[in-house]
Design a protein around this motif. Sequence first.
Motif, PDB file in Angstrom:
ATOM      1  N   LEU A  29      -1.863 -11.085 -12.328  1.00  0.00           N
ATOM      2  CA  LEU A  29      -2.989 -11.245 -11.411  1.00  0.00           C
ATOM      3  C   LEU A  29      -2.589 -11.032  -9.952  1.00  0.00           C
ATOM      4  O   LEU A  29      -3.254 -10.328  -9.224  1.00  0.00           O
ATOM      5  CB  LEU A  29      -3.638 -12.611 -11.586  1.00  0.00           C
ATOM      6  CG  LEU A  29      -4.404 -12.778 -12.890  1.00  0.00           C
ATOM      7  CD1 LEU A  29      -4.766 -14.226 -13.113  1.00  0.00           C
ATOM      8  CD2 LEU A  29      -5.651 -11.912 -12.888  1.00  0.00           C
ATOM      9  N   GLN A  30      -1.551 -11.673  -9.483  1.00  0.00           N
ATOM     10  CA  GLN A  30      -1.043 -11.550  -8.114  1.00  0.00           C
ATOM     11  C   GLN A  30      -2.151 -11.440  -7.069  1.00  0.00           C
ATOM     12  O   GLN A  30      -2.342 -10.413  -6.437  1.00  0.00           O
ATOM     13  CB  GLN A  30      -0.094 -10.362  -8.012  1.00  0.00           C
ATOM     14  CG  GLN A  30       1.132 -10.549  -8.847  1.00  0.00           C
ATOM     15  CD  GLN A  30       2.167  -9.481  -8.607  1.00  0.00           C
ATOM     16  OE1 GLN A  30       2.051  -8.671  -7.713  1.00  0.00           O
ATOM     17  NE2 GLN A  30       3.207  -9.511  -9.412  1.00  0.00           N
ATOM     18  N   HIS A  31      -2.878 -12.504  -6.886  1.00  0.00           N
ATOM     19  CA  HIS A  31      -3.945 -12.574  -5.897  1.00  0.00           C
ATOM     20  C   HIS A  31      -3.556 -13.602  -4.845  1.00  0.00           C
ATOM     21  O   HIS A  31      -2.889 -14.584  -5.155  1.00  0.00           O
ATOM     22  CB  HIS A  31      -5.256 -12.972  -6.593  1.00  0.00           C
ATOM     23  CG  HIS A  31      -6.453 -12.880  -5.712  1.00  0.00           C
ATOM     24  ND1 HIS A  31      -6.853 -13.918  -4.915  1.00  0.00           N
ATOM     25  CD2 HIS A  31      -7.342 -11.877  -5.505  1.00  0.00           C
ATOM     26  CE1 HIS A  31      -7.939 -13.570  -4.258  1.00  0.00           C
ATOM     27  NE2 HIS A  31      -8.265 -12.335  -4.600  1.00  0.00           N
ATOM     28  N   ARG A  32      -3.988 -13.422  -3.609  1.00  0.00           N
ATOM     29  CA  ARG A  32      -3.582 -14.333  -2.537  1.00  0.00           C
ATOM     30  C   ARG A  32      -4.080 -15.755  -2.754  1.00  0.00           C
ATOM     31  O   ARG A  32      -3.550 -16.690  -2.167  1.00  0.00           O
ATOM     32  CB  ARG A  32      -4.053 -13.809  -1.179  1.00  0.00           C
ATOM     33  CG  ARG A  32      -5.549 -13.783  -1.010  1.00  0.00           C
ATOM     34  CD  ARG A  32      -5.959 -13.141   0.323  1.00  0.00           C
ATOM     35  NE  ARG A  32      -7.385 -12.986   0.392  1.00  0.00           N
ATOM     36  CZ  ARG A  32      -8.204 -13.894   0.926  1.00  0.00           C
ATOM     37  NH1 ARG A  32      -7.711 -14.987   1.452  1.00  0.00           N
ATOM     38  NH2 ARG A  32      -9.490 -13.687   0.929  1.00  0.00           N
ATOM     39  N   ASN A  33      -5.080 -15.947  -3.601  1.00  0.00           N
ATOM     40  CA  ASN A  33      -5.600 -17.282  -3.860  1.00  0.00           C
ATOM     41  C   ASN A  33      -5.087 -17.893  -5.164  1.00  0.00           C
ATOM     42  O   ASN A  33      -5.637 -18.868  -5.641  1.00  0.00           O
ATOM     43  CB  ASN A  33      -7.132 -17.264  -3.856  1.00  0.00           C
ATOM     44  CG  ASN A  33      -7.680 -16.980  -2.485  1.00  0.00           C
ATOM     45  OD1 ASN A  33      -7.123 -17.423  -1.492  1.00  0.00           O
ATOM     46  ND2 ASN A  33      -8.746 -16.223  -2.412  1.00  0.00           N
ATOM     47  N   LEU A  34      -4.063 -17.284  -5.724  1.00  0.00           N
ATOM     48  CA  LEU A  34      -3.416 -17.857  -6.901  1.00  0.00           C
ATOM     49  C   LEU A  34      -1.974 -18.163  -6.523  1.00  0.00           C
ATOM     50  O   LEU A  34      -1.346 -17.424  -5.776  1.00  0.00           O
ATOM     51  CB  LEU A  34      -3.448 -16.872  -8.077  1.00  0.00           C
ATOM     52  CG  LEU A  34      -4.837 -16.409  -8.523  1.00  0.00           C
ATOM     53  CD1 LEU A  34      -4.709 -15.390  -9.634  1.00  0.00           C
ATOM     54  CD2 LEU A  34      -5.686 -17.578  -8.955  1.00  0.00           C
ATOM     55  N   VAL A  35      -1.459 -19.250  -7.033  1.00  0.00           N
ATOM     56  CA  VAL A  35      -0.086 -19.629  -6.724  1.00  0.00           C
ATOM     57  C   VAL A  35       0.852 -18.515  -7.197  1.00  0.00           C
ATOM     58  O   VAL A  35       0.640 -17.910  -8.244  1.00  0.00           O
ATOM     59  CB  VAL A  35       0.251 -21.008  -7.353  1.00  0.00           C
ATOM     60  CG1 VAL A  35       0.291 -20.953  -8.850  1.00  0.00           C
ATOM     61  CG2 VAL A  35       1.519 -21.577  -6.784  1.00  0.00           C
ATOM     62  N   LYS A  36       1.882 -18.211  -6.397  1.00  0.00           N
ATOM     63  CA  LYS A  36       2.825 -17.144  -6.745  1.00  0.00           C
ATOM     64  C   LYS A  36       3.955 -17.716  -7.592  1.00  0.00           C
ATOM     65  O   LYS A  36       4.502 -18.768  -7.294  1.00  0.00           O
ATOM     66  CB  LYS A  36       3.440 -16.530  -5.488  1.00  0.00           C
ATOM     67  CG  LYS A  36       2.509 -15.676  -4.712  1.00  0.00           C
ATOM     68  CD  LYS A  36       3.211 -15.075  -3.503  1.00  0.00           C
ATOM     69  CE  LYS A  36       2.200 -14.379  -2.627  1.00  0.00           C
ATOM     70  NZ  LYS A  36       2.480 -14.556  -1.219  1.00  0.00           N
ATOM     71  N   ILE A  37       4.293 -16.987  -8.628  1.00  0.00           N
ATOM     72  CA  ILE A  37       5.442 -17.354  -9.443  1.00  0.00           C
ATOM     73  C   ILE A  37       6.622 -16.518  -8.955  1.00  0.00           C
ATOM     74  O   ILE A  37       6.512 -15.314  -8.777  1.00  0.00           O
ATOM     75  CB  ILE A  37       5.169 -17.156 -10.948  1.00  0.00           C
ATOM     76  CG1 ILE A  37       6.303 -17.731 -11.766  1.00  0.00           C
ATOM     77  CG2 ILE A  37       4.902 -15.720 -11.276  1.00  0.00           C
ATOM     78  CD1 ILE A  37       5.984 -17.853 -13.231  1.00  0.00           C
ATOM     79  N   LEU A  38       7.740 -17.178  -8.681  1.00  0.00           N
ATOM     80  CA  LEU A  38       8.918 -16.495  -8.152  1.00  0.00           C
ATOM     81  C   LEU A  38       9.975 -16.264  -9.221  1.00  0.00           C
ATOM     82  O   LEU A  38      10.841 -15.409  -9.058  1.00  0.00           O
ATOM     83  CB  LEU A  38       9.517 -17.309  -6.997  1.00  0.00           C
ATOM     84  CG  LEU A  38       8.555 -17.588  -5.844  1.00  0.00           C
ATOM     85  CD1 LEU A  38       9.185 -18.544  -4.847  1.00  0.00           C
ATOM     86  CD2 LEU A  38       8.123 -16.302  -5.188  1.00  0.00           C
ATOM     87  N   GLY A  39       9.907 -17.026 -10.301  1.00  0.00           N
ATOM     88  CA  GLY A  39      10.867 -16.858 -11.378  1.00  0.00           C
ATOM     89  C   GLY A  39      10.593 -17.815 -12.513  1.00  0.00           C
ATOM     90  O   GLY A  39       9.772 -18.723 -12.405  1.00  0.00           O
ATOM     91  N   CYS A  40      11.293 -17.603 -13.618  1.00  0.00           N
ATOM     92  CA  CYS A  40      11.129 -18.477 -14.768  1.00  0.00           C
ATOM     93  C   CYS A  40      12.409 -18.445 -15.602  1.00  0.00           C
ATOM     94  O   CYS A  40      13.247 -17.565 -15.430  1.00  0.00           O
ATOM     95  CB  CYS A  40       9.931 -18.072 -15.612  1.00  0.00           C
ATOM     96  SG  CYS A  40      10.109 -16.464 -16.396  1.00  0.00           S
ATOM     97  N   CYS A  41      12.522 -19.408 -16.492  1.00  0.00           N
ATOM     98  CA  CYS A  41      13.684 -19.474 -17.368  1.00  0.00           C
ATOM     99  C   CYS A  41      13.278 -20.118 -18.687  1.00  0.00           C
ATOM    100  O   CYS A  41      12.609 -21.143 -18.703  1.00  0.00           O
ATOM    101  CB  CYS A  41      14.785 -20.309 -16.706  1.00  0.00           C
ATOM    102  SG  CYS A  41      16.193 -20.625 -17.793  1.00  0.00           S
ATOM    103  N   ILE A  42      13.656 -19.473 -19.769  1.00  0.00           N
ATOM    104  CA  ILE A  42      13.515 -20.064 -21.100  1.00  0.00           C
ATOM    105  C   ILE A  42      14.894 -19.967 -21.736  1.00  0.00           C
ATOM    106  O   ILE A  42      15.397 -18.872 -21.960  1.00  0.00           O
ATOM    107  CB  ILE A  42      12.508 -19.309 -21.990  1.00  0.00           C
ATOM    108  CG1 ILE A  42      11.120 -19.292 -21.368  1.00  0.00           C
ATOM    109  CG2 ILE A  42      12.458 -19.930 -23.382  1.00  0.00           C
ATOM    110  CD1 ILE A  42      10.113 -18.473 -22.150  1.00  0.00           C
ATOM    111  N   GLU A  43      15.504 -21.109 -21.969  1.00  0.00           N
ATOM    112  CA  GLU A  43      16.801 -21.129 -22.634  1.00  0.00           C
ATOM    113  C   GLU A  43      16.817 -22.334 -23.566  1.00  0.00           C
ATOM    114  O   GLU A  43      16.771 -23.476 -23.119  1.00  0.00           O
ATOM    115  CB  GLU A  43      17.942 -21.233 -21.615  1.00  0.00           C
ATOM    116  CG  GLU A  43      19.297 -21.066 -22.276  1.00  0.00           C
ATOM    117  CD  GLU A  43      20.420 -20.934 -21.266  1.00  0.00           C
ATOM    118  OE1 GLU A  43      21.468 -21.537 -21.506  1.00  0.00           O
ATOM    119  OE2 GLU A  43      20.226 -20.241 -20.253  1.00  0.00           O
ATOM    120  N   GLY A  44      16.828 -22.061 -24.849  1.00  0.00           N
ATOM    121  CA  GLY A  44      16.743 -23.143 -25.824  1.00  0.00           C
ATOM    122  C   GLY A  44      15.425 -23.868 -25.662  1.00  0.00           C
ATOM    123  O   GLY A  44      14.358 -23.258 -25.638  1.00  0.00           O
TER     124      GLY A  44
END
Length: 162
Positions: free
Chosen positions: A40-55
């Motif tokens: 989505l990347q809209h100025r009124n949506l919170v921005k996600i900078l990264g993620c991690c899934i490990e186990g």
Amino acid sequence: MLKIQGMLEEEQEIAVKRLSKNSSQGHVEFKNEVLFISKLQHRNLVKILGCCIEGDEKLLVYEYMLNKSLDSFIFAFQHYQGNCTRLVYLHRDSRLRIIHRDLKASNILLDQDMNPKISDFGLARSFGGNETQANKQRVVGTYGYMSPEYALDGLFSIVRCI
């Protein structure tokens, strides 16, 4: 779920959402949240900078919202009007049409200027232009915040702002 404030090396403030190992949000919902926010990347949506899934570990790194979430400041009409505009974007104006399914005050974060931004897309679902009904066997979200027609019959409609 645990939310932690931090700082990247570039002096950017961040918020880290760590889902507990006992969280009801599984890998599917976690990946769903990452997918929707990044698309989505809209100025009124919170921005996600990264993620991690490990186990069993699941982490999301977001832009930090200085004023936390809207449930701390429920007094202002402008927030509701602004959120209505954001919902119209999700339901009608976005390339990817979304039903959030867990929109509540604690999922609306406020930046330094008190501008609300919608977050937590773990239960979100995209839908087609003519769709008005979700799978009745899997109506999901926080029941106290669902419209009765969605909670009872899986029906949803496009938001109209006044």
